[in-house]
Design a protein around this motif. Structure first.
Motif, PDB file in Angstrom:
ATOM      1  N   ILE A  36      35.304  50.335  45.594  1.00 32.26           N
ATOM      2  CA  ILE A  36      34.143  49.444  45.977  1.00 32.26           C
ATOM      3  C   ILE A  36      33.314  50.626  47.169  1.00 32.26           C
ATOM      4  O   ILE A  36      32.168  50.457  47.074  1.00 32.26           O
ATOM      5  CB  ILE A  36      34.690  48.443  46.840  1.00 32.26           C
ATOM      6  CG1 ILE A  36      35.210  47.282  45.833  1.00 32.26           C
ATOM      7  CG2 ILE A  36      33.641  47.575  47.575  1.00 32.26           C
ATOM      8  CD1 ILE A  36      36.014  45.965  46.417  1.00 32.26           C
ATOM      9  N   GLU A  37      34.085  51.259  47.918  1.00 30.13           N
ATOM     10  CA  GLU A  37      33.719  52.099  48.814  1.00 30.13           C
ATOM     11  C   GLU A  37      32.625  53.156  47.938  1.00 30.13           C
ATOM     12  O   GLU A  37      31.570  53.413  48.398  1.00 30.13           O
ATOM     13  CB  GLU A  37      34.492  52.949  49.574  1.00 30.13           C
ATOM     14  CG  GLU A  37      33.766  53.728  50.550  1.00 30.13           C
ATOM     15  CD  GLU A  37      34.838  55.085  51.071  1.00 30.13           C
ATOM     16  OE1 GLU A  37      34.578  55.511  52.165  1.00 30.13           O
ATOM     17  OE2 GLU A  37      35.603  55.297  50.104  1.00 30.13           O
ATOM     18  N   GLN A  38      33.057  53.493  46.845  1.00 29.73           N
ATOM     19  CA  GLN A  38      32.258  54.617  45.958  1.00 29.73           C
ATOM     20  C   GLN A  38      31.334  53.817  44.997  1.00 29.73           C
ATOM     21  O   GLN A  38      30.760  54.473  43.948  1.00 29.73           O
ATOM     22  CB  GLN A  38      33.421  55.190  45.129  1.00 29.73           C
ATOM     23  CG  GLN A  38      34.263  56.121  46.211  1.00 29.73           C
ATOM     24  CD  GLN A  38      35.287  56.870  45.380  1.00 29.73           C
ATOM     25  OE1 GLN A  38      35.515  56.674  44.078  1.00 29.73           O
ATOM     26  NE2 GLN A  38      36.537  57.212  46.217  1.00 29.73           N
ATOM     27  N   ASN A  39      31.077  52.498  45.114  1.00 26.11           N
ATOM     28  CA  ASN A  39      30.263  51.787  44.475  1.00 26.11           C
ATOM     29  C   ASN A  39      30.615  51.795  42.726  1.00 26.11           C
ATOM     30  O   ASN A  39      29.724  51.872  41.829  1.00 26.11           O
ATOM     31  CB  ASN A  39      28.995  52.255  44.412  1.00 26.11           C
ATOM     32  CG  ASN A  39      28.203  51.818  45.832  1.00 26.11           C
ATOM     33  OD1 ASN A  39      28.317  50.678  46.440  1.00 26.11           O
ATOM     34  ND2 ASN A  39      27.665  52.785  46.622  1.00 26.11           N
ATOM     35  N   ILE A  40      31.991  51.808  42.350  1.00 23.55           N
ATOM     36  CA  ILE A  40      32.374  51.966  41.278  1.00 23.55           C
ATOM     37  C   ILE A  40      32.636  50.548  40.817  1.00 23.55           C
ATOM     38  O   ILE A  40      33.286  49.517  41.685  1.00 23.55           O
ATOM     39  CB  ILE A  40      33.684  52.614  41.254  1.00 23.55           C
ATOM     40  CG1 ILE A  40      33.367  54.239  41.294  1.00 23.55           C
ATOM     41  CG2 ILE A  40      34.281  52.516  39.598  1.00 23.55           C
ATOM     42  CD1 ILE A  40      34.673  54.982  41.401  1.00 23.55           C
ATOM     43  N   ASP A  41      32.155  50.096  39.539  1.00 20.58           N
ATOM     44  CA  ASP A  41      32.472  48.574  39.426  1.00 20.58           C
ATOM     45  C   ASP A  41      33.993  48.239  39.050  1.00 20.58           C
ATOM     46  O   ASP A  41      34.706  49.218  38.440  1.00 20.58           O
ATOM     47  CB  ASP A  41      31.945  48.415  37.923  1.00 20.58           C
ATOM     48  CG  ASP A  41      30.310  48.186  38.023  1.00 20.58           C
ATOM     49  OD1 ASP A  41      29.775  48.019  39.437  1.00 20.58           O
ATOM     50  OD2 ASP A  41      29.556  47.960  37.214  1.00 20.58           O
ATOM     51  N   VAL A  42      34.519  47.320  39.511  1.00 20.99           N
ATOM     52  CA  VAL A  42      35.908  46.951  39.292  1.00 20.99           C
ATOM     53  C   VAL A  42      35.823  45.807  38.486  1.00 20.99           C
ATOM     54  O   VAL A  42      35.426  44.650  38.820  1.00 20.99           O
ATOM     55  CB  VAL A  42      36.526  46.749  40.712  1.00 20.99           C
ATOM     56  CG1 VAL A  42      38.222  46.259  40.739  1.00 20.99           C
ATOM     57  CG2 VAL A  42      36.432  47.869  41.630  1.00 20.99           C
ATOM     58  N   SER A  43      36.309  45.810  37.067  1.00 20.06           N
ATOM     59  CA  SER A  43      36.627  44.972  36.264  1.00 20.06           C
ATOM     60  C   SER A  43      37.765  44.203  36.567  1.00 20.06           C
ATOM     61  O   SER A  43      38.848  44.817  36.777  1.00 20.06           O
ATOM     62  CB  SER A  43      36.231  45.322  34.895  1.00 20.06           C
ATOM     63  OG  SER A  43      36.352  44.440  33.957  1.00 20.06           O
ATOM     64  N   VAL A  44      37.791  42.763  36.476  1.00 17.99           N
ATOM     65  CA  VAL A  44      38.996  42.079  36.898  1.00 17.99           C
ATOM     66  C   VAL A  44      39.226  40.929  35.613  1.00 17.99           C
ATOM     67  O   VAL A  44      38.179  40.258  35.293  1.00 17.99           O
ATOM     68  CB  VAL A  44      38.858  41.257  38.069  1.00 17.99           C
ATOM     69  CG1 VAL A  44      40.019  40.195  38.536  1.00 17.99           C
ATOM     70  CG2 VAL A  44      38.582  42.210  39.183  1.00 17.99           C
ATOM     71  N   LYS A  45      40.403  41.034  35.185  1.00 17.02           N
ATOM     72  CA  LYS A  45      40.801  39.967  34.277  1.00 17.02           C
ATOM     73  C   LYS A  45      41.057  38.622  34.961  1.00 17.02           C
ATOM     74  O   LYS A  45      41.915  38.604  35.792  1.00 17.02           O
ATOM     75  CB  LYS A  45      42.096  40.223  33.302  1.00 17.02           C
ATOM     76  CG  LYS A  45      42.124  41.636  32.598  1.00 17.02           C
ATOM     77  CD  LYS A  45      43.109  41.816  31.990  1.00 17.02           C
ATOM     78  CE  LYS A  45      44.297  42.301  32.888  1.00 17.02           C
ATOM     79  NZ  LYS A  45      45.525  42.761  31.950  1.00 17.02           N
ATOM     80  N   VAL A  46      40.204  37.369  34.807  1.00 16.99           N
ATOM     81  CA  VAL A  46      40.212  36.448  35.658  1.00 16.99           C
ATOM     82  C   VAL A  46      41.352  35.374  35.092  1.00 16.99           C
ATOM     83  O   VAL A  46      41.623  35.477  34.094  1.00 16.99           O
ATOM     84  CB  VAL A  46      38.857  35.653  35.245  1.00 16.99           C
ATOM     85  CG1 VAL A  46      38.758  34.404  36.041  1.00 16.99           C
ATOM     86  CG2 VAL A  46      37.617  36.406  35.680  1.00 16.99           C
ATOM     87  N   VAL A  47      41.935  34.854  36.448  1.00 11.86           N
ATOM     88  CA  VAL A  47      43.012  34.060  36.126  1.00 11.86           C
ATOM     89  C   VAL A  47      42.388  32.520  36.272  1.00 11.86           C
ATOM     90  O   VAL A  47      41.683  32.414  37.226  1.00 11.86           O
ATOM     91  CB  VAL A  47      44.267  34.305  37.086  1.00 11.86           C
ATOM     92  CG1 VAL A  47      45.322  33.365  36.998  1.00 11.86           C
ATOM     93  CG2 VAL A  47      44.891  35.646  36.224  1.00 11.86           C
ATOM     94  N   ALA A  48      42.979  31.744  35.768  1.00 14.01           N
ATOM     95  CA  ALA A  48      42.574  30.142  35.897  1.00 14.01           C
ATOM     96  C   ALA A  48      42.654  29.809  37.580  1.00 14.01           C
ATOM     97  O   ALA A  48      43.709  30.057  37.992  1.00 14.01           O
ATOM     98  CB  ALA A  48      43.180  29.236  34.942  1.00 14.01           C
ATOM     99  N   GLY A  49      41.632  29.339  37.986  1.00 16.68           N
ATOM    100  CA  GLY A  49      41.533  28.901  39.452  1.00 16.68           C
ATOM    101  C   GLY A  49      41.418  30.189  40.280  1.00 16.68           C
ATOM    102  O   GLY A  49      41.435  31.417  39.394  1.00 16.68           O
ATOM    103  N   ASN A  50      41.007  30.108  41.487  1.00 13.73           N
ATOM    104  CA  ASN A  50      40.960  31.309  42.241  1.00 13.73           C
ATOM    105  C   ASN A  50      41.845  31.503  43.512  1.00 13.73           C
ATOM    106  O   ASN A  50      41.674  32.117  44.455  1.00 13.73           O
ATOM    107  CB  ASN A  50      39.583  31.229  43.061  1.00 13.73           C
ATOM    108  CG  ASN A  50      39.267  29.960  43.709  1.00 13.73           C
ATOM    109  OD1 ASN A  50      40.407  29.343  44.361  1.00 13.73           O
ATOM    110  ND2 ASN A  50      38.034  29.737  43.996  1.00 13.73           N
ATOM    111  N   SER A  51      43.257  30.790  43.214  1.00 17.24           N
ATOM    112  CA  SER A  51      44.336  30.954  43.898  1.00 17.24           C
ATOM    113  C   SER A  51      45.506  31.892  43.676  1.00 17.24           C
ATOM    114  O   SER A  51      45.993  31.643  42.356  1.00 17.24           O
ATOM    115  CB  SER A  51      44.876  29.688  44.342  1.00 17.24           C
ATOM    116  OG  SER A  51      45.698  29.800  45.392  1.00 17.24           O
ATOM    117  N   ALA A  52      46.166  32.796  44.224  1.00 18.78           N
ATOM    118  CA  ALA A  52      46.960  33.567  43.898  1.00 18.78           C
ATOM    119  C   ALA A  52      48.423  32.634  44.013  1.00 18.78           C
ATOM    120  O   ALA A  52      49.639  33.267  43.269  1.00 18.78           O
ATOM    121  CB  ALA A  52      47.413  34.612  44.660  1.00 18.78           C
ATOM    122  N   LEU A  53      48.375  31.490  44.396  1.00 17.29           N
ATOM    123  CA  LEU A  53      49.520  30.503  44.502  1.00 17.29           C
ATOM    124  C   LEU A  53      50.011  29.870  43.532  1.00 17.29           C
ATOM    125  O   LEU A  53      51.015  29.034  43.539  1.00 17.29           O
ATOM    126  CB  LEU A  53      49.315  29.697  46.027  1.00 17.29           C
ATOM    127  CG  LEU A  53      48.886  30.524  47.186  1.00 17.29           C
ATOM    128  CD1 LEU A  53      48.748  29.415  48.485  1.00 17.29           C
ATOM    129  CD2 LEU A  53      50.059  31.487  47.625  1.00 17.29           C
TER     130      LEU A  53
END
Length: 302
Positions: free
Chosen positions: A48-65
């Motif tokens: 993120i500091e270097q402005n590189i796109d970080v692609s994320v595989k989305v998990v249902a909901g937005n909570s790690a719990l």
């Protein structure tokens, strides 16, 4: 433990989430997502500091719990990194002070027989890439850094044994126990000096305890404007992670999302000769090995 899947059938609760590393973020569409970086080796904070796109595989909901949440098949690019656990999910942060042998030595303090526990407010929690804002009541010669290993509790527990503790740990993250030293010295209670808004940057991610079965292998490091200030190993802890989790659970319910920070290695600013406190414009980089990643925070004043 068997749970209902909504059809009347019983299934077994997952012992680990589907993800191995968790990030929570705002996508380019403005919505909040959570999931696993598509590149398993990427340091999210550095990217993120270097402005590189970080692609994320989305998990249902937005909570790690949610241990049973599946991947949705969608990917999103991080637009704004958020703390991996929200302030609401975390609640009050549990903190253990003076928990490294070399740190006790540099402070010329005796090794404690019992964990020293204090609390930080939930409003301390911030992301791993936003500035640390020093408020007007914090002097220019007192704000200090403390790299710490954060433990995230995944399942409710109370009165558990040391041998049971690992079953309740969701994973590990990077924390900075920012401290106003003059305020700390004025009283025997530390929560005010360490509990100001944004004084617990967390993340960039959570690494599942499945990947780190023994936290003693982790290395913790701080650099300030490019100079290494702290470089320690979790195996120098006085009380190890299972001991801390068990101790904090005695008579206390630890809810899912509870964040526990576990002490700092030697090399804090107040121990330098002369002392080195955080100043506006400083760049602070705090990192932990084994994929936990790097916090990169500018220092600013309110």
């Amino acid at each position: 433990m068997a749970i209902s899947n909504g059809t009347g059938l019983k299934t077994h609760a997952a012992t680990h989430p589907v993800w191995k590393r968790w990030v929570r973020f705002r996508g380019k569409d403005g919505n909040i997502y959570g999931g696993e970086p598509a590149n398993p080796d990427i340091d999210v904070g550095q990217a993120i500091e270097q402005n590189i796109d970080v692609s994320v595989k989305v998990v249902a909901g937005n909570s790690a719990l949610n241990y049973n949440a599946p991947f949705t098949g969608e990917t999103q690019i991080i637009d704004e990194l958020l703390s991996p656990i929200s302030q609401i999910e975390a609640g009050t942060v549990r903190c253990v002070g003076l928990n490294y042998k070399e740190h006790a030595a540099e402070m010329k303090l005796a090794i404690p027989n019992t964990p020293t526990v204090f609390l930080k407010a939930s409003t301390c929690i911030a992301s791993a890439s936003e500035p640390i804002i020093l408020p007007p009541n914090v002097d220019y010669d007192e704000a200090d850094y403390e790299v710490e290993l954060a433990v995230v509790i995944g399942k409710q527990c109370k009165n558990i044994s040391v041998s049971e503790a690992a079953d309740y740990i969701l994973g590990y993250s990077v924390a900075n126990d920012v401290t106003a030293r003059k305020h700390q010295d004025r009283t025997s209670q530390w929560s005010y000096a360490k509990g100001m808004d944004g004084f617990c940057p967390l993340g960039p991610c959570i690494v599942s305890s499945e990947l780190v079965p023994d936290a003693a292998v982790l290395n913790l490091k701080t650099s300030l404007n490019g100079k290494i200030m702290q470089n320690g190993s979790a195996d120098d802890m006085i009380f190890n992670i299972p001991e801390i989790v068990s101790y904090l659970s005695q008579g206390h319910t630890l809810l899912p999302g509870t964040v526990i920070i576990t002490g700092t290695p030697c090399g804090i600013g107040i121990s330098q000769d002369p002392p080195r406190f955080l100043q506006p414009g400083d760049q602070l980089r705090i990192s932990i090995s084994h994929g936990l990643g790097t916090q990169i925070c500018q220092i600013a004043r309110d």
